[in-house]
Design a protein around this motif. Structure first.
Motif, PDB file in Angstrom:
ATOM      1  N   ASN A 136      17.126 -36.372  -6.799  1.00 20.42           N
ATOM      2  CA  ASN A 136      17.254 -36.814  -5.406  1.00 20.42           C
ATOM      3  C   ASN A 136      16.946 -38.293  -5.192  1.00 20.42           C
ATOM      4  N   LYS A 146      17.945 -29.055  -4.803  1.00 22.07           N
ATOM      5  CA  LYS A 146      17.284 -28.401  -3.677  1.00 22.07           C
ATOM      6  C   LYS A 146      16.729 -27.077  -4.192  1.00 22.07           C
ATOM      7  N   ASN A 175       7.043 -37.680  -2.091  1.00 24.86           N
ATOM      8  CA  ASN A 175       8.432 -37.784  -1.636  1.00 24.86           C
ATOM      9  C   ASN A 175       9.363 -36.992  -2.537  1.00 24.86           C
ATOM     10  N   SER A 178       8.959 -33.399  -1.590  1.00 24.18           N
ATOM     11  CA  SER A 178       9.565 -33.194  -0.280  1.00 24.18           C
ATOM     12  C   SER A 178      11.082 -33.128  -0.366  1.00 24.18           C
ATOM     13  N   ALA A 179      11.668 -33.958  -1.195  1.00 27.50           N
ATOM     14  CA  ALA A 179      13.133 -33.959  -1.348  1.00 27.50           C
ATOM     15  C   ALA A 179      13.642 -32.642  -1.931  1.00 27.50           C
ATOM     16  N   ASN A 182      13.341 -30.042   1.292  1.00 29.53           N
ATOM     17  CA  ASN A 182      14.007 -30.357   2.571  1.00 29.53           C
ATOM     18  C   ASN A 182      15.515 -30.334   2.433  1.00 29.53           C
TER      19      ASN A 182
END
Length: 182
Positions: A136, A146, A175, A178-179, A182
């Protein structure tokens, strides 16, 4: 016992293999400094516990696991560095075992999770080891990933384990995690 209420194998059931005079990857970071001499003067013994279960492993560069890079070993006995464990950091490594549990797990980790992954081999039929730093756009790696899509692609998983060192509390690692979600 694990918090899942499962018995863990006693240490005596594992064959061990030691590496004497181990200084780890820190030696390469302090090369040419007094720290290199300090490490070399105080080496450790790296004790490697060999997996009990038979397994196959493959490293992939894509979430769909179509671009196989090479076969993976749980313990690389020819390597006397930290990459002795699951051959170091990779985007995604899939291990298939004969554990007979009917369970799958996903381990989201940074470097310190490599050694932990070697223990999970004995408890899951399938283990997916993912380094969020390879996905990502993190660190220039533009492969999309994902977690929900991976979940659907592999037919679900029983356990999601996130393992990181305190150093991975950096904004970059947060981050990257989180990627994935999300």
């Amino acid at each position: 016992m694990w918090s899942k209420g499962e018995e863990v194998l006693p240490l005596e059931s594992f064959q061990t293999q030691n590496v004497d005079n181990f200084v780890g990857s820190w030696a390469s970071f302090v090369r040419g400094t007094p720290g290199e001499n300090i490490l070399k003067a105080h080496p450790e013994i790296l004790e490697r516990f060999m997996p009990v279960m038979q397994y196959t492993g493959d490293v992939y560069s894509d979430m769909d696991m179509k671009n196989r890079l090479y076969a993976a070993q749980v313990i690389n006995t020819g390597e006397n560095s930290y990459s002795t464990f699951i051959m170091g950091d990779q985007p995604i490594t899939k291990f298939v075992t004969q554990a007979g549990t009917g369970e799958k797990a996903v381990l989201l980790k940074e470097s310190y999770g490599d050694a932990f992954a070697t223990w999970l081999i004995n408890n899951y039929d399938e283990l997916y080891v993912i380094d969020p730093r390879y996905w990502n756009g993190v660190g220039g790696h533009n492969n999309p990933m994902k977690l929900v899509t991976l979940y659907e692609n592999i037919g679900g998983f029983n356990d999601l384990i996130i393992l990181s060192s305190p150093g991975s509390a950096s904004i970059d690692f947060r981050n990257a995690l989180s990627a994935l979600i999300n």
